[in-house]
Design a protein around this motif. Sequence first.
Motif, PDB file in Angstrom:
ATOM      1  N   GLU A  27       6.577  -4.834   0.889  1.00  0.00           N
ATOM      2  CA  GLU A  27       6.636  -3.755   1.875  1.00  0.00           C
ATOM      3  C   GLU A  27       6.197  -2.454   1.225  1.00  0.00           C
ATOM      4  O   GLU A  27       5.556  -1.622   1.828  1.00  0.00           O
ATOM      5  CB  GLU A  27       8.063  -3.599   2.414  1.00  0.00           C
ATOM      6  CG  GLU A  27       8.299  -4.317   3.726  1.00  0.00           C
ATOM      7  CD  GLU A  27       9.749  -4.204   4.150  1.00  0.00           C
ATOM      8  OE1 GLU A  27      10.174  -3.068   4.402  1.00  0.00           O
ATOM      9  OE2 GLU A  27      10.431  -5.240   4.217  1.00  0.00           O
ATOM     10  N   CYS A  28       6.588  -2.284  -0.026  1.00  0.00           N
ATOM     11  CA  CYS A  28       6.167  -1.111  -0.784  1.00  0.00           C
ATOM     12  C   CYS A  28       5.485  -1.585  -2.061  1.00  0.00           C
ATOM     13  O   CYS A  28       6.162  -1.957  -3.022  1.00  0.00           O
ATOM     14  CB  CYS A  28       7.356  -0.223  -1.128  1.00  0.00           C
ATOM     15  SG  CYS A  28       6.874   1.194  -2.132  1.00  0.00           S
ATOM     16  N   PRO A  29       4.145  -1.603  -2.080  1.00  0.00           N
ATOM     17  CA  PRO A  29       3.431  -2.072  -3.271  1.00  0.00           C
ATOM     18  C   PRO A  29       3.676  -1.175  -4.480  1.00  0.00           C
ATOM     19  O   PRO A  29       3.591  -1.636  -5.615  1.00  0.00           O
ATOM     20  CB  PRO A  29       1.959  -2.021  -2.853  1.00  0.00           C
ATOM     21  CG  PRO A  29       1.964  -1.834  -1.366  1.00  0.00           C
ATOM     22  CD  PRO A  29       3.260  -1.176  -1.007  1.00  0.00           C
ATOM     23  N   LYS A  30       4.024   0.090  -4.242  1.00  0.00           N
ATOM     24  CA  LYS A  30       4.220   1.033  -5.356  1.00  0.00           C
ATOM     25  C   LYS A  30       5.327   0.579  -6.292  1.00  0.00           C
ATOM     26  O   LYS A  30       5.217   0.690  -7.500  1.00  0.00           O
ATOM     27  CB  LYS A  30       4.585   2.420  -4.818  1.00  0.00           C
ATOM     28  CG  LYS A  30       3.386   3.244  -4.407  1.00  0.00           C
ATOM     29  CD  LYS A  30       3.838   4.670  -4.128  1.00  0.00           C
ATOM     30  CE  LYS A  30       2.765   5.412  -3.345  1.00  0.00           C
ATOM     31  NZ  LYS A  30       3.323   6.622  -2.722  1.00  0.00           N
ATOM     32  N   CYS A  31       6.440   0.112  -5.722  1.00  0.00           N
ATOM     33  CA  CYS A  31       7.581  -0.283  -6.563  1.00  0.00           C
ATOM     34  C   CYS A  31       7.864  -1.776  -6.428  1.00  0.00           C
ATOM     35  O   CYS A  31       8.860  -2.258  -6.957  1.00  0.00           O
ATOM     36  CB  CYS A  31       8.821   0.531  -6.197  1.00  0.00           C
ATOM     37  SG  CYS A  31       9.467   0.147  -4.564  1.00  0.00           S
ATOM     38  N   THR A  34      11.391  -2.865  -5.446  1.00  0.00           N
ATOM     39  CA  THR A  34      12.575  -2.741  -6.305  1.00  0.00           C
ATOM     40  C   THR A  34      13.295  -1.422  -6.052  1.00  0.00           C
ATOM     41  O   THR A  34      14.455  -1.258  -6.438  1.00  0.00           O
ATOM     42  CB  THR A  34      12.190  -2.782  -7.798  1.00  0.00           C
ATOM     43  OG1 THR A  34      11.366  -1.642  -8.072  1.00  0.00           O
ATOM     44  CG2 THR A  34      11.467  -4.060  -8.150  1.00  0.00           C
ATOM     45  N   GLY A  35      12.586  -0.462  -5.457  1.00  0.00           N
ATOM     46  CA  GLY A  35      13.182   0.859  -5.228  1.00  0.00           C
ATOM     47  C   GLY A  35      13.053   1.784  -6.432  1.00  0.00           C
ATOM     48  O   GLY A  35      13.459   2.937  -6.375  1.00  0.00           O
ATOM     49  N   PHE A  36      12.489   1.268  -7.529  1.00  0.00           N
ATOM     50  CA  PHE A  36      12.329   2.087  -8.732  1.00  0.00           C
ATOM     51  C   PHE A  36      10.878   2.087  -9.201  1.00  0.00           C
ATOM     52  O   PHE A  36      10.172   1.092  -9.069  1.00  0.00           O
ATOM     53  CB  PHE A  36      13.201   1.556  -9.877  1.00  0.00           C
ATOM     54  CG  PHE A  36      14.664   1.813  -9.668  1.00  0.00           C
ATOM     55  CD1 PHE A  36      15.209   3.060  -9.966  1.00  0.00           C
ATOM     56  CD2 PHE A  36      15.497   0.808  -9.174  1.00  0.00           C
ATOM     57  CE1 PHE A  36      16.563   3.299  -9.766  1.00  0.00           C
ATOM     58  CE2 PHE A  36      16.843   1.050  -8.977  1.00  0.00           C
ATOM     59  CZ  PHE A  36      17.381   2.296  -9.280  1.00  0.00           C
ATOM     60  N   ILE A  37      10.488   3.204  -9.783  1.00  0.00           N
ATOM     61  CA  ILE A  37       9.190   3.280 -10.437  1.00  0.00           C
ATOM     62  C   ILE A  37       9.445   3.524 -11.919  1.00  0.00           C
ATOM     63  O   ILE A  37      10.188   4.447 -12.285  1.00  0.00           O
ATOM     64  CB  ILE A  37       8.336   4.411  -9.825  1.00  0.00           C
ATOM     65  CG1 ILE A  37       8.158   4.092  -8.338  1.00  0.00           C
ATOM     66  CG2 ILE A  37       7.022   4.557 -10.586  1.00  0.00           C
ATOM     67  CD1 ILE A  37       6.833   4.384  -7.751  1.00  0.00           C
ATOM     68  N   TYR A  38       8.874   2.676 -12.755  1.00  0.00           N
ATOM     69  CA  TYR A  38       9.116   2.776 -14.193  1.00  0.00           C
ATOM     70  C   TYR A  38       7.947   3.484 -14.854  1.00  0.00           C
ATOM     71  O   TYR A  38       6.798   3.336 -14.462  1.00  0.00           O
ATOM     72  CB  TYR A  38       9.300   1.381 -14.797  1.00  0.00           C
ATOM     73  CG  TYR A  38      10.523   0.705 -14.233  1.00  0.00           C
ATOM     74  CD1 TYR A  38      11.780   0.937 -14.776  1.00  0.00           C
ATOM     75  CD2 TYR A  38      10.421  -0.144 -13.125  1.00  0.00           C
ATOM     76  CE1 TYR A  38      12.911   0.335 -14.246  1.00  0.00           C
ATOM     77  CE2 TYR A  38      11.541  -0.752 -12.582  1.00  0.00           C
ATOM     78  CZ  TYR A  38      12.781  -0.511 -13.159  1.00  0.00           C
ATOM     79  OH  TYR A  38      13.894  -1.094 -12.620  1.00  0.00           O
ATOM     80  N   HIS A  39       8.292   4.249 -15.871  1.00  0.00           N
ATOM     81  CA  HIS A  39       7.267   5.009 -16.566  1.00  0.00           C
ATOM     82  C   HIS A  39       7.588   4.994 -18.060  1.00  0.00           C
ATOM     83  O   HIS A  39       8.729   5.239 -18.464  1.00  0.00           O
ATOM     84  CB  HIS A  39       7.261   6.452 -16.041  1.00  0.00           C
ATOM     85  CG  HIS A  39       6.353   7.340 -16.817  1.00  0.00           C
ATOM     86  ND1 HIS A  39       4.987   7.294 -16.688  1.00  0.00           N
ATOM     87  CD2 HIS A  39       6.628   8.297 -17.755  1.00  0.00           C
ATOM     88  CE1 HIS A  39       4.440   8.193 -17.511  1.00  0.00           C
ATOM     89  NE2 HIS A  39       5.411   8.801 -18.167  1.00  0.00           N
ATOM     90  N   GLU A  52       9.787   6.661  -3.556  1.00  0.00           N
ATOM     91  CA  GLU A  52       9.949   7.422  -2.307  1.00  0.00           C
ATOM     92  C   GLU A  52      10.329   6.519  -1.119  1.00  0.00           C
ATOM     93  O   GLU A  52      10.883   6.985  -0.131  1.00  0.00           O
ATOM     94  CB  GLU A  52       8.673   8.211  -1.984  1.00  0.00           C
ATOM     95  CG  GLU A  52       7.448   7.341  -1.810  1.00  0.00           C
ATOM     96  CD  GLU A  52       6.159   8.078  -2.179  1.00  0.00           C
ATOM     97  OE1 GLU A  52       5.180   7.927  -1.447  1.00  0.00           O
ATOM     98  OE2 GLU A  52       6.155   8.811  -3.202  1.00  0.00           O
ATOM     99  N   CYS A  53      10.064   5.218  -1.262  1.00  0.00           N
ATOM    100  CA  CYS A  53      10.417   4.311  -0.167  1.00  0.00           C
ATOM    101  C   CYS A  53      11.934   4.158  -0.041  1.00  0.00           C
ATOM    102  O   CYS A  53      12.445   3.745   0.989  1.00  0.00           O
ATOM    103  CB  CYS A  53       9.787   2.936  -0.362  1.00  0.00           C
ATOM    104  SG  CYS A  53      10.545   1.958  -1.679  1.00  0.00           S
TER     105      CYS A  53
END
Length: 251
Positions: A27-31, A34-39, A52-53
Motif C-alpha cells: 500500500e505504501c511502497p516507501k516503507c 512497515t510504517g518506518f523509513i530507515y536511514h 508519512e503513511c
Amino acid sequence: MADEWEAFLERIRREHLSSDPPPIQYECPKCRDTGFIYHTDENGHETARRCECFAIRQANDMMKRSGISAEFQKKTFDNFAARGNPQLLNAKTKARQYVENFVQTEHERYNSILFTGQPGAGKTHLGTAICGALMKNGVAVIYMAYRNAVTKIKQNIIDEVVYNRELNRYTSARVLYIDDLLKGRLTDTDINIMYDIVNYRYMNNMPIIVSTEKSPNDLLAFDEAIGSRLIEMCRGNIIQLQGKELNYRLS
Ligand SMILES: [Zn+2]
C-alpha cells in the motif's frame, strides 16, 4: 513422441524455475507497509523515522473505529449549506468554534455541545462535521446512533460482561457523539442505560456531542438527571434550530 514429451517436461521445468514469486503489492511502497523509513548515516548508524503513511493510516483506523458511515463522513463544514439563514450561520460558527476551542475545554465542566430542533435542519450534519474535524486533529470520536445502540445494549442486559463491554464503548470514548438522542418510545431501561453513559462522562468531564429533536425543556421533562447533566455540560453551546425555513428537505 518421447522426444516431444521430454521437450514438454523441459519447458515446464524451465518456466517453473524462471518464474519469480509474484511481486508484493505494498500500500505504501516507501516503507513497504512497515510504517518506518530507515536511514543509515555516514558513520553507519541506522535511524528510523515514521513514514508519512503512518498518520494517514492512523486517521483511517480512527475513522473506522468511530462507527461513522462513509455516507456521514461526507458531511463537512465546507458542504454545510447555511443558505444565508442567520440561525444556520450561527450554528455553523458555533460548531467551528467548538472544534477550535476543543483542546482548551476538553476536560472542563462546559466541554460539550448540543444541537436541538426539528428534523432536516442540519443538526446531524453539523455534529458529524465536528467529528470529522476533531478526528483530523487526531481526536478519537465514537458515534452512537442512539436508537440502534440502546437496542443493542438492551439485548445484552442479562450478560454482564457483554453489557459492560457494549457500554464501555460509549463511556470510555474520548469524545462521544450521540445522534438523535431520545428518539422513539422510551422505556425505563433506555433511561437507565443513557443515565449510566451520561453520568459517567459527566463525572469524568468527558465531552459529548448531542443531536436531538427534543428541546432542552423536553430533555428535562423526560428525565431530569440526564437532561440537567447534559444541559450543564453544554452550557454556552446549546444550539436550537427551529422554523419551517430550516428544513432543507422542503426547500
Ligand atoms: Zn509508508
